[in-house]
Design an enzyme around this catalytic site. Structure first.
Site, PDB file in Angstrom:
ATOM      1  N   GLU A  80      -2.713  24.001 -10.205  1.00  0.00           N
ATOM      2  CA  GLU A  80      -1.743  24.713  -9.366  1.00  0.00           C
ATOM      3  C   GLU A  80      -2.239  26.128  -9.105  1.00  0.00           C
ATOM      4  O   GLU A  80      -2.878  26.733  -9.971  1.00  0.00           O
ATOM      5  CB  GLU A  80      -0.376  24.748 -10.058  1.00  0.00           C
ATOM      6  CG  GLU A  80       0.195  23.347 -10.219  1.00  0.00           C
ATOM      7  CD  GLU A  80       1.605  23.316 -10.824  1.00  0.00           C
ATOM      8  OE1 GLU A  80       2.176  24.386 -11.108  1.00  0.00           O
ATOM      9  OE2 GLU A  80       2.123  22.195 -11.000  1.00  0.00           O
ATOM     10  N   HIS A  84       6.142  23.369  -7.419  1.00  0.00           N
ATOM     11  CA  HIS A  84       6.652  23.452  -8.797  1.00  0.00           C
ATOM     12  C   HIS A  84       7.985  24.215  -8.857  1.00  0.00           C
ATOM     13  O   HIS A  84       8.132  25.175  -9.604  1.00  0.00           O
ATOM     14  CB  HIS A  84       5.620  24.125  -9.715  1.00  0.00           C
ATOM     15  CG  HIS A  84       5.804  23.761 -11.162  1.00  0.00           C
ATOM     16  ND1 HIS A  84       4.759  23.614 -12.032  1.00  0.00           N
ATOM     17  CD2 HIS A  84       6.922  23.512 -11.895  1.00  0.00           C
ATOM     18  CE1 HIS A  84       5.212  23.301 -13.243  1.00  0.00           C
ATOM     19  NE2 HIS A  84       6.544  23.238 -13.175  1.00  0.00           N
TER      20      HIS A  84
HETATM   21  N1  LIG Z   1       9.229  20.577 -12.249  1.00  0.00           N
HETATM   22  C1  LIG Z   1       9.732  21.540 -12.984  1.00  0.00           C
HETATM   23  O1  LIG Z   1       9.948  22.649 -12.527  1.00  0.00           O
HETATM   24  C2  LIG Z   1      10.066  21.263 -14.418  1.00  0.00           C
HETATM   25  C3  LIG Z   1      11.089  22.001 -15.055  1.00  0.00           C
HETATM   26  C4  LIG Z   1      11.427  21.675 -16.365  1.00  0.00           C
HETATM   27  C5  LIG Z   1      10.725  20.689 -17.066  1.00  0.00           C
HETATM   28  N2  LIG Z   1       9.717  20.025 -16.433  1.00  0.00           N
HETATM   29  C6  LIG Z   1       8.970  18.955 -17.117  1.00  0.00           C
HETATM   30  O2  LIG Z   1       9.799  17.803 -17.222  1.00  0.00           O
HETATM   31  C7  LIG Z   1       9.331  16.984 -18.301  1.00  0.00           C
HETATM   32  C8  LIG Z   1      10.505  16.452 -19.101  1.00  0.00           C
HETATM   33  O3  LIG Z   1      11.275  17.508 -19.623  1.00  0.00           O
HETATM   34  P1  LIG Z   1      12.527  17.213 -20.606  1.00  0.00           P
HETATM   35  O4  LIG Z   1      13.190  18.515 -20.823  1.00  0.00           O
HETATM   36  O5  LIG Z   1      13.300  16.077 -20.119  1.00  0.00           O
HETATM   37  O6  LIG Z   1      11.721  16.782 -21.924  1.00  0.00           O
HETATM   38  P2  LIG Z   1      12.280  15.936 -23.150  1.00  0.00           P
HETATM   39  O7  LIG Z   1      11.396  16.268 -24.286  1.00  0.00           O
HETATM   40  O8  LIG Z   1      13.739  16.124 -23.312  1.00  0.00           O
HETATM   41  O9  LIG Z   1      12.043  14.408 -22.700  1.00  0.00           O
HETATM   42  C9  LIG Z   1      10.777  13.817 -22.601  1.00  0.00           C
HETATM   43  C10 LIG Z   1      10.924  12.352 -22.943  1.00  0.00           C
HETATM   44  O10 LIG Z   1       9.670  11.695 -22.705  1.00  0.00           O
HETATM   45  C11 LIG Z   1       9.458  10.755 -23.745  1.00  0.00           C
HETATM   46  N3  LIG Z   1       8.042  10.445 -23.826  1.00  0.00           N
HETATM   47  C12 LIG Z   1       7.046  11.162 -24.404  1.00  0.00           C
HETATM   48  N4  LIG Z   1       5.865  10.555 -24.215  1.00  0.00           N
HETATM   49  C13 LIG Z   1       6.112   9.427 -23.519  1.00  0.00           C
HETATM   50  C14 LIG Z   1       5.298   8.380 -23.039  1.00  0.00           C
HETATM   51  N5  LIG Z   1       3.974   8.370 -23.247  1.00  0.00           N
HETATM   52  N6  LIG Z   1       5.896   7.357 -22.377  1.00  0.00           N
HETATM   53  C15 LIG Z   1       7.237   7.335 -22.174  1.00  0.00           C
HETATM   54  N7  LIG Z   1       8.058   8.316 -22.621  1.00  0.00           N
HETATM   55  C16 LIG Z   1       7.503   9.348 -23.274  1.00  0.00           C
HETATM   56  C17 LIG Z   1      10.018  11.440 -24.988  1.00  0.00           C
HETATM   57  O11 LIG Z   1      10.294  10.511 -26.013  1.00  0.00           O
HETATM   58  C18 LIG Z   1      11.274  12.093 -24.418  1.00  0.00           C
HETATM   59  O12 LIG Z   1      12.393  11.231 -24.497  1.00  0.00           O
HETATM   60  C19 LIG Z   1       8.352  17.854 -19.075  1.00  0.00           C
HETATM   61  O13 LIG Z   1       7.037  17.492 -18.691  1.00  0.00           O
HETATM   62  C20 LIG Z   1       8.616  19.254 -18.575  1.00  0.00           C
HETATM   63  O14 LIG Z   1       7.463  20.043 -18.676  1.00  0.00           O
HETATM   64  C21 LIG Z   1       9.375  20.283 -15.126  1.00  0.00           C
END
Ligand SMILES: NC(=O)c1ccc[n+]([C@@H]2O[C@H](COP(=O)([O-])OP(=O)(O)OC[C@H]3O[C@@H](n4cnc5c(N)ncnc54)[C@H](O)[C@@H]3O)[C@@H](O)[C@H]2O)c1
Length: 410
Positions: free
Chosen positions: A268, A291
């Site tokens: 990015e 993003h």
């Molecule tokens: N686009 C954006 O601006 C933005 C903003 C916030 C968060 N995010 C991203 O969103 C994602 C999720 O955030 P969250 O707060 O829900 O996280 P979280 O930790 O609450 O949930 C992630 C889930 O993924 C599961 N997981 C881990 N590895 C896995 C795999 N290999 N296969 C299947 N499931 C798997 C975990 O068990 C968990 O339930 C993160 O990557 C975070 O960086 C992006």
């Protein structure tokens, strides 16, 4: 370091235009020395400004290196008004007894809403129709345009964001299935798919919500894309490294996928003036966003409140609950126990303060340095105290900078 001095004596330095809700939290709590900067500061000015600050609040552009932290002689805590904390040298901060707080879940709702909006737009073929009209074209047709109702949404990673997406999708009449590496309770009528392949074969829209880990790096490549239904749609608002972007471009070019919405990219731009480069540029059936999944004014306001509240609580009672570099010490609920206490061995005086604490409390302990690696050491504690003593011990230990988690041996 935990403080006991009055709130009005605490100087708070807020940089990078953090949400005004943070200022309100501090003001309501009786803090009067709040210095607010709308932008980040050049390093020299930063070093000068941090010198007398007790609390520093930043976003992602201020780098609190070990050198900058050394200049902050009165620092008690850092607040990152964002999710990432790699702009702070966390071990250096821990070594100085400074916990670092962030707001990992304040923008969950914003990300989920973006995903739902994109699912609707992709199913209706809006990106293509929008592009056509912008080029002065006009084709009125129902072809490639679907309702969301009854479509199957496959959520990969059923955590904070994934579950929120599922709840919103169900309210629109979508059928929700999910896949997670952990066993998860399903919300509403959502159902766990048999496995990842099963989800990919059934979903009309697949949305990714896994964290960035070595195991999720490129977890979505040609193999997974091939298994998706022909004409189905992919949304990624998790991390850019999760999807093989070239394989995705290929699947779109070959019309195996009907479209995609991508908010995160393997590489990015570093700043607003850096060019954005992607093999997906120019594809009419792809929504590209910079993003911004979590970037809403509401999320910023929530982040302001969450981080400022953690900082106020820490300076009031030393609670490092949810600090990213300084986890809460959970000690010892039971008056008779043997515990392995993890400590940051480089925090000056941590061992002697633990010893002092136990000898003052007249408690039978055996604290010894067992083993060390780069930063963390272990102390075995035999606690034999009455319940009241044990409870006060727990609080006092938690307040010693440099004490980390404990493991119960018995
Ligand atoms: N686009 C954006 O601006 C933005 C903003 C916030 C968060 N995010 C991203 O969103 C994602 C999720 O955030 P969250 O707060 O829900 O996280 P979280 O930790 O609450 O949930 C992630 C889930 O993924 C599961 N997981 C881990 N590895 C896995 C795999 N290999 N296969 C299947 N499931 C798997 C975990 O068990 C968990 O339930 C993160 O990557 C975070 O960086 C992006």
């Amino acid at each position: 370091m935990k403080t006991s001095f009055p709130r009005q004596d605490i100087k708070v330095l807020l940089l990078e235009g953090v949400s005004r809700t943070a200022v309100e939290v501090f003001e309501r709590a009786g803090y009067s020395q709040i210095e607010y900067h709308a932008k980040s500061l050049p390093e020299d000015e930063l070093k000068a400004r941090v010198a007398d600050a007790h609390i520093i609040g930043i976003r992602s552009r201020t780098h609190l290196t070990a050198e900058v932290l050394e200049h902050a002689k009165r620092l008690i805590a850092v607040g990152c008004y964002c999710i990432g904390t790699n702009q702070v040298e966390l071990t250096a901060a821990a070594r100085l007894g400074v916990p670092v707080f962030n707001a990992p879940y304040s923008n969950t709702r914003s990300v989920a809403e973006l995903v739902i909006a994109e699912a609707i737009m992709l199913l209706r073929g809006i990106p293509q129709k929008n592009a056509l009209c912008h080029r002065g074209g006009w084709t009125k047709s129902a072809s490639g345009s679907f309702e969301v109702r009854d479509k199957v949404l496959g959520i990969i990673g059923y955590g904070h964001i994934g579950t929120q997406v599922g709840v919103l999708a169900e309210s629109l009449g979508m059928r929700v299935i999910f896949h997670d590496i952990e066993t998860k309770l399903s919300l509403g009528n959502a159902r766990a798919a048999g496995n990842l392949d099963d989800l990919l074969e059934r979903a009309d829209v697949v949305t990714l919500h896994v964290p960035e880990t070595p195991a999720t790096k490129l977890m979505f490549g040609k193999n997974e894309l091939d298994r998706m239904r022909k004409g189905s749609l992919l949304i990624n608002a998790s991390r850019g490294t999760v999807v093989d972007i070239d394989a995705l471009a290929d699947a779109l070019r070959k019309e195996h996928l009907g479209g995609a919405a991508i908010d995160v990219f393997p590489v990015e731009p570093k700043g607003n003036d850096d060019p954005f480069v992607s093999p997906l540029i120019g594809m009419d059936n792809v929504i590209l966003t910079p993003h911004i999944g979590g970037s809403t004014l509401e999320a910023q306001d929530n982040i302001g409140i969450e981080v400022a509240s953690k900082l106020v609580r820490y300076s009031d009672n030393g609670s490092t609950l949810s600090a990213v570099n300084f986890p809460e010490v959970a000690l010892p609920e039971h008056p008779r126990s043997r515990r392995l206490l993890h400590i940051h061995r480089n925090v000056p005086g941590v061992l002697s303060r633990i010893n002092e604490l136990f000898s003052a409390g007249n408690i039978n302990i055996d604290a010894q340095f067992l083993q060390t690696n780069a930063d963390v050491g272990y102390v075995v504690i035999d606690v034999s105290a009455d319940e009241q003593q044990a409870a006060s011990l727990k609080d006092k230990l938690a307040a010693i900078p440099g004490t980390l988690r404990t493991r119960v041996l018995y």
